[in-house]
Design a protein around this motif. Structure first.
Motif, PDB file in Angstrom:
ATOM      1  N   PHE A  10       0.804  -1.229   0.000  1.00  0.00           N
ATOM      2  CA  PHE A  10       0.000   0.000   0.000  1.00  0.00           C
ATOM      3  C   PHE A  10       0.837   1.280   0.000  1.00  0.00           C
ATOM      4  CE2 PHE A  10      -3.546  -2.485   2.365  1.00  0.00           C
ATOM      5  CZ  PHE A  10      -3.976  -3.022   1.167  1.00  0.00           C
ATOM      6  N   ALA A  11       2.093   1.191   0.514  1.00  0.00           N
ATOM      7  CA  ALA A  11       2.857   2.429   0.635  1.00  0.00           C
ATOM      8  C   ALA A  11       4.214   2.368  -0.053  1.00  0.00           C
ATOM      9  CB  ALA A  11       3.036   2.774   2.110  1.00  0.00           C
ATOM     10  N   GLY A  12       4.573   1.188  -0.571  1.00  0.00           N
ATOM     11  CA  GLY A  12       5.863   1.044  -1.239  1.00  0.00           C
ATOM     12  C   GLY A  12       7.042   1.334  -0.316  1.00  0.00           C
ATOM     13  N   LEU A  13       6.887   1.018   0.976  1.00  0.00           N
ATOM     14  CA  LEU A  13       7.969   1.320   1.930  1.00  0.00           C
ATOM     15  C   LEU A  13       8.704   0.043   2.322  1.00  0.00           C
ATOM     16  CD1 LEU A  13       5.999   3.757   4.238  1.00  0.00           C
ATOM     17  CD2 LEU A  13       7.854   4.373   2.686  1.00  0.00           C
ATOM     18  N   ASN A  14       9.959   0.228   2.755  1.00  0.00           N
ATOM     19  CA  ASN A  14      10.757  -0.922   3.180  1.00  0.00           C
ATOM     20  C   ASN A  14      10.338  -1.349   4.604  1.00  0.00           C
ATOM     21  OD1 ASN A  14      12.661  -2.674   4.112  1.00  0.00           O
ATOM     22  ND2 ASN A  14      14.412  -1.553   3.258  1.00  0.00           N
ATOM     23  N   PRO A  15       9.727  -2.525   4.727  1.00  0.00           N
ATOM     24  CA  PRO A  15       9.209  -2.947   6.036  1.00  0.00           C
ATOM     25  C   PRO A  15      10.299  -3.199   7.071  1.00  0.00           C
ATOM     26  CG  PRO A  15       8.688  -4.592   4.347  1.00  0.00           C
ATOM     27  CD  PRO A  15       9.392  -3.473   3.665  1.00  0.00           C
ATOM     28  N   ILE A  16      11.507  -3.572   6.596  1.00  0.00           N
ATOM     29  CA  ILE A  16      12.586  -3.856   7.550  1.00  0.00           C
ATOM     30  C   ILE A  16      12.955  -2.555   8.277  1.00  0.00           C
ATOM     31  CG2 ILE A  16      14.915  -4.815   7.821  1.00  0.00           C
ATOM     32  CD1 ILE A  16      13.583  -6.939   6.340  1.00  0.00           C
ATOM     33  N   THR A  17      13.081  -1.470   7.504  1.00  0.00           N
ATOM     34  CA  THR A  17      13.385  -0.169   8.113  1.00  0.00           C
ATOM     35  C   THR A  17      12.325   0.159   9.150  1.00  0.00           C
ATOM     36  OG1 THR A  17      14.168   0.515   5.944  1.00  0.00           O
ATOM     37  CG2 THR A  17      13.825   2.262   7.545  1.00  0.00           C
ATOM     38  N   PHE A  18      11.072  -0.063   8.779  1.00  0.00           N
ATOM     39  CA  PHE A  18       9.957   0.239   9.668  1.00  0.00           C
ATOM     40  C   PHE A  18      10.054  -0.588  10.961  1.00  0.00           C
ATOM     41  CE2 PHE A  18       5.779  -1.064  11.214  1.00  0.00           C
ATOM     42  CZ  PHE A  18       5.157   0.157  11.428  1.00  0.00           C
ATOM     43  N   LEU A  19      10.245  -1.893  10.815  1.00  0.00           N
ATOM     44  CA  LEU A  19      10.259  -2.751  12.003  1.00  0.00           C
ATOM     45  C   LEU A  19      11.432  -2.412  12.918  1.00  0.00           C
ATOM     46  CD1 LEU A  19       9.205  -6.222  10.549  1.00  0.00           C
ATOM     47  CD2 LEU A  19       7.889  -4.774  12.094  1.00  0.00           C
ATOM     48  N   LYS A  20      12.588  -2.096  12.308  1.00  0.00           N
ATOM     49  CA  LYS A  20      13.759  -1.745  13.121  1.00  0.00           C
ATOM     50  C   LYS A  20      13.440  -0.519  13.970  1.00  0.00           C
ATOM     51  CE  LYS A  20      17.842  -3.332  10.682  1.00  0.00           C
ATOM     52  NZ  LYS A  20      18.691  -2.943   9.571  1.00  0.00           N
ATOM     53  N   LYS A  21      12.784   0.461  13.356  1.00  0.00           N
ATOM     54  CA  LYS A  21      12.489   1.694  14.077  1.00  0.00           C
ATOM     55  C   LYS A  21      11.414   1.477  15.142  1.00  0.00           C
ATOM     56  CE  LYS A  21      14.262   4.824  10.713  1.00  0.00           C
ATOM     57  NZ  LYS A  21      14.285   6.221  10.360  1.00  0.00           N
ATOM     58  N   MET A  22      10.574   0.478  14.935  1.00  0.00           N
ATOM     59  CA  MET A  22       9.492   0.219  15.895  1.00  0.00           C
ATOM     60  C   MET A  22       9.962  -0.572  17.123  1.00  0.00           C
ATOM     61  SD  MET A  22       6.594   1.531  15.312  1.00  0.00           S
ATOM     62  CE  MET A  22       5.525   0.565  16.361  1.00  0.00           C
ATOM     63  N   ARG A  23      11.181  -1.138  17.056  1.00  0.00           N
ATOM     64  CA  ARG A  23      11.636  -2.033  18.122  1.00  0.00           C
ATOM     65  C   ARG A  23      11.469  -1.480  19.543  1.00  0.00           C
ATOM     66  NH1 ARG A  23      16.826  -4.548  15.595  1.00  0.00           N
ATOM     67  NH2 ARG A  23      17.475  -2.447  16.086  1.00  0.00           N
ATOM     68  N   PRO A  24      11.965  -0.251  19.826  1.00  0.00           N
ATOM     69  CA  PRO A  24      11.808   0.222  21.214  1.00  0.00           C
ATOM     70  C   PRO A  24      10.342   0.331  21.625  1.00  0.00           C
ATOM     71  CG  PRO A  24      13.215   1.712  19.950  1.00  0.00           C
ATOM     72  CD  PRO A  24      12.722   0.693  19.000  1.00  0.00           C
ATOM     73  N   ALA A  25       9.493   0.834  20.719  1.00  0.00           N
ATOM     74  CA  ALA A  25       8.076   0.966  21.075  1.00  0.00           C
ATOM     75  C   ALA A  25       7.471  -0.401  21.368  1.00  0.00           C
ATOM     76  CB  ALA A  25       7.316   1.660  19.954  1.00  0.00           C
ATOM     77  N   MET A  26       7.867  -1.398  20.589  1.00  0.00           N
ATOM     78  CA  MET A  26       7.355  -2.753  20.826  1.00  0.00           C
ATOM     79  C   MET A  26       7.800  -3.262  22.198  1.00  0.00           C
ATOM     80  SD  MET A  26       7.872  -4.906  17.388  1.00  0.00           S
ATOM     81  CE  MET A  26       7.834  -4.209  15.808  1.00  0.00           C
ATOM     82  N   MET A  27       9.037  -2.929  22.562  1.00  0.00           N
ATOM     83  CA  MET A  27       9.526  -3.384  23.870  1.00  0.00           C
ATOM     84  C   MET A  27       8.771  -2.684  25.004  1.00  0.00           C
ATOM     85  SD  MET A  27      13.575  -4.127  23.440  1.00  0.00           S
ATOM     86  CE  MET A  27      14.183  -2.883  22.370  1.00  0.00           C
ATOM     87  N   PHE A  28       8.447  -1.418  24.808  1.00  0.00           N
ATOM     88  CA  PHE A  28       7.632  -0.707  25.810  1.00  0.00           C
ATOM     89  C   PHE A  28       6.281  -1.404  25.940  1.00  0.00           C
ATOM     90  CE2 PHE A  28       8.983   3.459  27.425  1.00  0.00           C
ATOM     91  CZ  PHE A  28      10.194   3.619  26.771  1.00  0.00           C
ATOM     92  N   ALA A  29       5.667  -1.687  24.788  1.00  0.00           N
ATOM     93  CA  ALA A  29       4.332  -2.301  24.812  1.00  0.00           C
ATOM     94  C   ALA A  29       4.411  -3.661  25.483  1.00  0.00           C
ATOM     95  CB  ALA A  29       3.802  -2.443  23.395  1.00  0.00           C
ATOM     96  N   PHE A  30       5.466  -4.421  25.166  1.00  0.00           N
ATOM     97  CA  PHE A  30       5.626  -5.741  25.749  1.00  0.00           C
ATOM     98  C   PHE A  30       5.761  -5.639  27.274  1.00  0.00           C
ATOM     99  CE2 PHE A  30       8.290  -9.310  27.116  1.00  0.00           C
ATOM    100  CZ  PHE A  30       7.577 -10.377  26.594  1.00  0.00           C
TER     101      PHE A  30
END
Ligand code: ASP
Length: 430
Positions: A248-268
């Motif tokens: 849908f956005a033509g974006l690199n998902p790996i870049t996205f997931l790497k940047k989301m890591r800290p937020a995911m750890m907070f949520a966890f």
């Protein structure tokens, strides 16, 4: 490299691993003696962990309100909000729909309820959850101050948007208010950065308490259910979202997931999408490059109505309970479960453990024994933590897709691996 030079994400990761190991040591090596319960898991670490969650929660209402007023009043044309709203809600419903279908499919294929033993735990008093109709009625607050006092996200969102629109329409007085709110927004974001700096300590305390309470005997009884829920959560987080991002956005998902890591750890660590709002917002704006005009609206809304991880647990748990009691579900019951879980996800607040409470209502509605929840209650904490990480990743995925389609995504920030990173001595770079 010294500890001080590590990125926040590396520090939080270290805190998680060491907290888990020490927690397991206290439980399995020392046998959780009284002094550990009194002074550590029920003392120092309980205080640190709870204060950390309070710090995050403390930021949620001011941040959502100020950021949304700022975002709305910065819109040249308030009708844009309607378009963003429709796109966002449709994508939230789509991702939740995919999540439930994947979960039910997994439950039908792998039959986790056959041969399971109850991982019994006393059924705690179950807080009542709002019906869908009540959620709709309550969207407009009768008293915005009480909505803020109760942290009711949807009414706060409605009030902030209306105020923002009124500000845009108010000429030069409105312009003064816009600059006041955007200054206040910068100050509150700074507060978020400050709180994030103490995260490693807070996360350490929370995960230590988890390690000290993980009950592997109970886990073994419903092992298939646990493995299945975690596997579908991983598929959703690591395959469905990335596919949507590139499609849908033509974006690199790996870049996205790497940047989301800290937020995911907070949520966890916190098991709460709501408490994680400040971090999710900071991440999508500063690290991923989404304009505040989009994220101030989509992130708090997602934390309230978009719960893909929770829907996955609920889908698998429904199949599990039906199988455990030997009840065959018809196709129409399956369809009803899908619709009920999608609607329930809208009424589920982003706080720990609520997904299970809401599941009781879903079960009752499709004629399955709600007591079945007792089978999985004892092992829910770890799954709650994991599904919350997926819940907020879903919010951020949809936010990024909507921002890209609205030309509100700064690709230079998205593609810069260091954008918005927080280091011990430095500051957020964007
Ligand atoms: N803890 C989840 C969240 O905050 C909700 C749930 O599944 O219980 O996102």
């Amino acid at each position: 490299m010294s500890y001080g030079n590590l990125s926040l994400s590396a520090k939080i990761f270290l805190a998680m691993i060491s907290g888990l190991l020490i927690g397991l040591f206290l439980q399995y090596r020392l046998g959780s003696p009284d002094w550990v319960n009194t002074w550590l898991t029920g003392g120092v670490f309980l205080v640190i962990g709870t204060i950390f969650i309070s710090l995050l929660k403390m930021l949620v209402v001011p941040l959502v309100f100020v950021s949304l007023v700022t975002g709305t009043s910065a819109l040249a044309d308030p009708t844009t909000l309607g378009r963003i709203g429709i796109k966002t809600i449709s994508l939230y419903l789509l991702t939740t729909g995919i999540a439930v279908c994947l979960a039910l499919l997994a439950a039908v294929i792998f039959k986790p309820g056959i041969g399971a033993e109850p991982a019994a735990a006393a059924l705690k008093e179950i807080a009542s959850n709002k019906t869908f109709v009540q959620v709709l009625i309550d969207i407009v607050p009768t008293n915005p101050v009480s909505a803020m006092a109760n942290g009711d996200m949807l009414p706060i969102i409605v009030f902030a948007i209306m105020l923002g629109i009124a500000i845009t329409l108010s000429g030069k007085e409105g312009a003064r208010m816009t600059s006041f709110f955007s200054d206040l927004n910068v100050v509150i974001m700074k507060l978020v950065t400050l709180v994030m700096k103490v995260a490693p300590l807070g996360v350490f305390a929370l995960i230590l308490m988890l390690g000290a309470s993980l009950d592997f005997v109970q886990f073994a009884k419903v092992a298939k259910y646990i493995v299945l829920v975690i596997s579908v959560l991983l598929i959703h987080g690591l395959i469905v979202y990335p596919t949507m991002l590139s499609l849908f956005a033509g974006l690199n998902p790996i870049t996205f997931l790497k940047k989301m890591r800290p937020a995911m750890m907070f949520a966890f660590s916190t098991a709460s999408s709501n408490a994680t709002i400040p971090v999710t917002m900071e991440t999508v704006e500063k690290r991923i490059g989404v304009n505040n005009r989009v994220s101030s609206f989509t992130i708090p809304m997602g934390a309230t109505i978009n719960m893909d991880g929770t829907a996955i647990m609920q889908g698998i748990a429904t199949g599990f309970i039906a199988q455990f009691y030997g009840i065959d579900l018809s196709l129409s019951q399956y369809l009803m479960i899908v619709v009920m879980i999608i609607m329930a996800s809208i009424g589920t607040a982003g706080v720990p453990g609520v997904g299970l409470v809401v599941l009781a209502g879903v079960l009752a509605n499709v004629g399955l024994p709600a007591e079945g929840i007792a089978l999985i209650l004892g092992v829910d904490r770890l799954l709650d933590m994991t599904r919350t990480a997926v819940n907020i990743t879903g919010d951020a995925t949809v936010t990024t897709i909507v921002a890209k389609s609205e030309k509100e995504l700064d690709l230079a920030v998205f593609n810069d691996p260091k954008a918005g990173m927080i280091f011990e001595k430095g500051e957020a770079t964007h």
